[in-house]
Scaffold this motif. Structure first.
Motif, PDB file in Angstrom:
ATOM      1  N   LYS A  92      12.851  26.106  30.247  1.00 21.46           N
ATOM      2  CA  LYS A  92      12.865  27.298  31.099  1.00 21.46           C
ATOM      3  C   LYS A  92      11.548  28.069  30.998  1.00 21.46           C
ATOM      4  O   LYS A  92      11.017  28.548  32.003  1.00 21.46           O
ATOM      5  N   ALA A  93      10.987  28.178  29.796  1.00 20.55           N
ATOM      6  CA  ALA A  93       9.730  28.914  29.608  1.00 20.55           C
ATOM      7  C   ALA A  93       8.597  28.245  30.379  1.00 20.55           C
ATOM      8  O   ALA A  93       7.793  28.925  31.028  1.00 20.55           O
ATOM      9  N   GLU A  94       8.514  26.916  30.333  1.00 24.60           N
ATOM     10  CA  GLU A  94       7.474  26.204  31.084  1.00 24.60           C
ATOM     11  C   GLU A  94       7.675  26.406  32.583  1.00 24.60           C
ATOM     12  O   GLU A  94       6.720  26.598  33.332  1.00 24.60           O
ATOM     13  N   LEU A 118       5.606  29.265  37.867  1.00 24.58           N
ATOM     14  CA  LEU A 118       6.259  29.515  39.159  1.00 24.58           C
ATOM     15  C   LEU A 118       5.300  29.447  40.342  1.00 24.58           C
ATOM     16  O   LEU A 118       5.643  28.895  41.394  1.00 24.58           O
ATOM     17  N   LYS A 119       4.106  29.988  40.192  1.00 26.58           N
ATOM     18  CA  LYS A 119       3.139  29.987  41.299  1.00 26.58           C
ATOM     19  C   LYS A 119       2.748  28.553  41.682  1.00 26.58           C
ATOM     20  O   LYS A 119       2.729  28.195  42.853  1.00 26.58           O
ATOM     21  N   GLN A 120       2.472  27.719  40.684  1.00 30.38           N
ATOM     22  CA  GLN A 120       2.097  26.332  40.948  1.00 30.38           C
ATOM     23  C   GLN A 120       3.285  25.526  41.469  1.00 30.38           C
ATOM     24  O   GLN A 120       3.128  24.646  42.326  1.00 30.38           O
ATOM     25  N   ILE A 121       4.473  25.819  40.971  1.00 32.55           N
ATOM     26  CA  ILE A 121       5.686  25.147  41.455  1.00 32.55           C
ATOM     27  C   ILE A 121       5.910  25.502  42.925  1.00 32.55           C
ATOM     28  O   ILE A 121       6.205  24.638  43.743  1.00 32.55           O
ATOM     29  N   GLY A 122       5.759  26.778  43.264  1.00 27.55           N
ATOM     30  CA  GLY A 122       5.908  27.201  44.657  1.00 27.55           C
ATOM     31  C   GLY A 122       4.894  26.525  45.567  1.00 27.55           C
ATOM     32  O   GLY A 122       5.223  26.096  46.673  1.00 27.55           O
ATOM     33  N   ALA A 123       3.641  26.419  45.102  1.00 31.03           N
ATOM     34  CA  ALA A 123       2.599  25.775  45.907  1.00 31.03           C
ATOM     35  C   ALA A 123       2.923  24.290  46.106  1.00 31.03           C
ATOM     36  O   ALA A 123       2.770  23.759  47.216  1.00 31.03           O
TER      37      ALA A 123
END
Length: 142
Positions: A91-93, A98-103
């Motif tokens: 969860k911490a990773e 989040l920004k890179q995951i969203g991109a």
């Protein structure tokens, strides 16, 4: 009374109960009709079952590409997705990326946000896997 929204990128209606704050990055529910496609739990390795990325973001993007490839086999596209269930090991990773995951999500899926759940698990069956995603899509009737 329900608020039905048909985003321009989706053939489905997104459900948001009246008085609820609009969900961001996912849908509370999706109303769809058509042929249903279910994927198994897909992970971030390539078609030869080899990991090209050991980080969460790289595996996440590959997992999405794998989902799109399976959907394509059935004649479905990303905008036909109605549900994604993510299983992550850290969860911490996840939260720190989040920004890179969203991109990565927007690169592969676009701005189509179906019903989603993200769950942290102790481990996945493949030791090197950091994420596994199950997908459901509905191909609308012609």
């Amino acid at each position: 009374m329900m608020n039905l929204q048909n985003p321009p990128t989706s053939p489905h209606s997104f459900l948001n109960p009246e008085g609820w704050v609009q969900a961001k990055g996912y849908a509370n529910g999706v109303l769809a009709e058509g042929k249903v496609v279910y994927t198994g739990g897909l992970i971030g390795w390539n078609g030869q079952q080899q990991f090209e990325h050991m980080d969460l973001v790289g595996q996440f993007e590959q997992t999405l590409r794998n989902i799109v490839a399976v959907l394509d086999t059935a004649g479905a596209r990303p905008e036909h997705l109605v549900r994604l269930t993510w299983y992550i090991t850290d969860k911490a990773e996840y939260l720190s990326n989040l920004k890179q995951i969203g991109a990565a999500y927007r690169r592969v899926i676009g701005r189509h946000f179906p019903a989603m759940a993200v769950v942290q698990v102790v481990a996945l069956m493949e030791d090197a896997a950091k994420i596994e995603i199950e997908a459901t899509a509905v191909i609308p009737h012609d």
